[in-house]
Design a protein around this motif. Sequence first.
Motif, PDB file in Angstrom:
ATOM      1  N   CYS A 109     -21.032 -20.263  -5.145  1.00  0.00           N
ATOM      2  CA  CYS A 109     -21.539 -20.060  -6.384  1.00  0.00           C
ATOM      3  C   CYS A 109     -21.030 -18.736  -6.710  1.00  0.00           C
ATOM      4  O   CYS A 109     -21.513 -17.579  -5.762  1.00  0.00           O
ATOM      5  CB  CYS A 109     -22.220 -20.451  -7.308  1.00  0.00           C
ATOM      6  N   SER A 110     -20.925 -17.725  -7.422  1.00  0.00           N
ATOM      7  CA  SER A 110     -20.424 -16.338  -7.808  1.00  0.00           C
ATOM      8  C   SER A 110     -21.986 -15.424  -8.333  1.00  0.00           C
ATOM      9  O   SER A 110     -22.900 -15.604  -8.595  1.00  0.00           O
ATOM     10  CB  SER A 110     -19.272 -16.299  -8.454  1.00  0.00           C
ATOM     11  N   SER A 111     -22.166 -14.166  -7.670  1.00  0.00           N
ATOM     12  CA  SER A 111     -22.920 -13.499  -8.305  1.00  0.00           C
ATOM     13  C   SER A 111     -21.915 -12.369  -8.629  1.00  0.00           C
ATOM     14  O   SER A 111     -21.242 -11.766  -7.978  1.00  0.00           O
ATOM     15  CB  SER A 111     -24.284 -13.385  -7.497  1.00  0.00           C
ATOM     16  N   GLU A 112     -22.863 -11.806 -10.031  1.00  0.00           N
ATOM     17  CA  GLU A 112     -22.791 -10.120 -10.354  1.00  0.00           C
ATOM     18  C   GLU A 112     -23.459  -9.287  -8.702  1.00  0.00           C
ATOM     19  O   GLU A 112     -22.869  -8.017  -9.545  1.00  0.00           O
ATOM     20  CB  GLU A 112     -23.299  -9.812 -11.464  1.00  0.00           C
ATOM     21  N   VAL A 113     -23.822  -9.989  -8.621  1.00  0.00           N
ATOM     22  CA  VAL A 113     -24.798  -8.546  -7.346  1.00  0.00           C
ATOM     23  C   VAL A 113     -24.130  -8.652  -5.760  1.00  0.00           C
ATOM     24  O   VAL A 113     -23.089 -10.007  -5.429  1.00  0.00           O
ATOM     25  CB  VAL A 113     -26.375  -9.177  -7.174  1.00  0.00           C
ATOM     26  N   PRO A 114     -23.505  -7.560  -5.464  1.00  0.00           N
ATOM     27  CA  PRO A 114     -22.587  -7.606  -4.560  1.00  0.00           C
ATOM     28  C   PRO A 114     -22.737  -7.770  -2.846  1.00  0.00           C
ATOM     29  O   PRO A 114     -24.500  -7.904  -3.047  1.00  0.00           O
ATOM     30  CB  PRO A 114     -21.707  -6.269  -3.723  1.00  0.00           C
ATOM     31  N   ILE A 143     -20.101 -15.374   4.420  1.00  0.00           N
ATOM     32  CA  ILE A 143     -19.290 -15.357   3.054  1.00  0.00           C
ATOM     33  C   ILE A 143     -18.812 -14.600   2.835  1.00  0.00           C
ATOM     34  O   ILE A 143     -20.136 -13.500   1.938  1.00  0.00           O
ATOM     35  CB  ILE A 143     -20.761 -16.425   1.417  1.00  0.00           C
ATOM     36  N   THR A 144     -17.701 -14.600   2.549  1.00  0.00           N
ATOM     37  CA  THR A 144     -17.460 -13.592   1.851  1.00  0.00           C
ATOM     38  C   THR A 144     -16.873 -12.880   0.226  1.00  0.00           C
ATOM     39  O   THR A 144     -16.996 -13.668  -0.616  1.00  0.00           O
ATOM     40  CB  THR A 144     -15.685 -12.949   2.145  1.00  0.00           C
ATOM     41  N   PRO A 145     -17.286 -11.575  -0.097  1.00  0.00           N
ATOM     42  CA  PRO A 145     -16.829 -11.913  -1.733  1.00  0.00           C
ATOM     43  C   PRO A 145     -15.186 -13.381  -2.224  1.00  0.00           C
ATOM     44  O   PRO A 145     -15.797 -13.485  -3.340  1.00  0.00           O
ATOM     45  CB  PRO A 145     -16.386 -10.490  -1.995  1.00  0.00           C
ATOM     46  N   GLU A 146     -14.289 -12.661  -1.213  1.00  0.00           N
ATOM     47  CA  GLU A 146     -13.029 -13.602  -1.412  1.00  0.00           C
ATOM     48  C   GLU A 146     -13.162 -15.495  -1.390  1.00  0.00           C
ATOM     49  O   GLU A 146     -12.824 -15.648  -2.519  1.00  0.00           O
ATOM     50  CB  GLU A 146     -11.993 -13.256  -0.636  1.00  0.00           C
ATOM     51  N   MET A 147     -14.714 -15.374  -1.240  1.00  0.00           N
ATOM     52  CA  MET A 147     -14.596 -16.854  -1.055  1.00  0.00           C
ATOM     53  C   MET A 147     -15.518 -17.645  -2.524  1.00  0.00           C
ATOM     54  O   MET A 147     -14.692 -18.451  -3.341  1.00  0.00           O
ATOM     55  CB  MET A 147     -15.883 -17.810  -0.172  1.00  0.00           C
TER      56      MET A 147
END
Length: 249
Positions: free
Chosen positions: A41-46, A57-61
Amino acid sequence: MAKYIILDTETTGAGEKDRVIQLGYMVLDPGKPTEIHNELCSSEVPIEIGAMEVHNITPEMIEGKPLCIEIRAYQRLIELNSPENYMIIHNAPFDIGMLEKEGFALEMKLIDTLRVAKHVFPDSEYHRLQYFRYALELYKEEESEAAKLGIELKAHDALGDVLFLKLLLSKLREAVEKQFPGMNAVEKMVALTKEPVFITKPMRFGKHKGKTIQELAQEDAGYLRWMMENMQNLDEDVRYTIRKVLEGY
């Protein structure tokens, strides 16, 4: 009939601002096929680099993925969150704390396998999940168990850790049944989760590293009192043990 939810999360980091980016769990319902959930799932926190190093797990994933509260795994967890069911986690305060940021309020009975392991394996050098993977030879069973459940094993993946946790749970249950004969092992693990641990192993920090708290009480009880008064983040089990020792048990 009660269901058993064995759960793990992966997150953007371990700080107060960090959030869940992977939710993995399996639902054990006696007599029925194992229900498996594993979603990113996504998150606004880097995502912190240190966290990426652990879970890969990378941001692109997670780019374009729904938020945690929007994924099916989270919504199903809400459906399962009732007092007759059991939540099983290794180091539960961390994962529960992360889920609480998503609005989750635990109603299930809780088994923290880290707490239970500290009670039934007090002489273990460490109580980390990956340590037990080798110390209890769980690695010998993981491939066959994964094949049976249709799980692809990945290091430090949430679902991979859930698989190890399922195997560890069986070992803990055997130990509880042996050490507490005649008791319901599952309910005893719930009780042990809530009970503080009396530590008999040598300390791993401070100027008295290598000495047990009992030894230190005889040599420098004043230092133990100083620890209680000044070390605000002192581990709860260390604090409990110091208090019991200073009270003369």
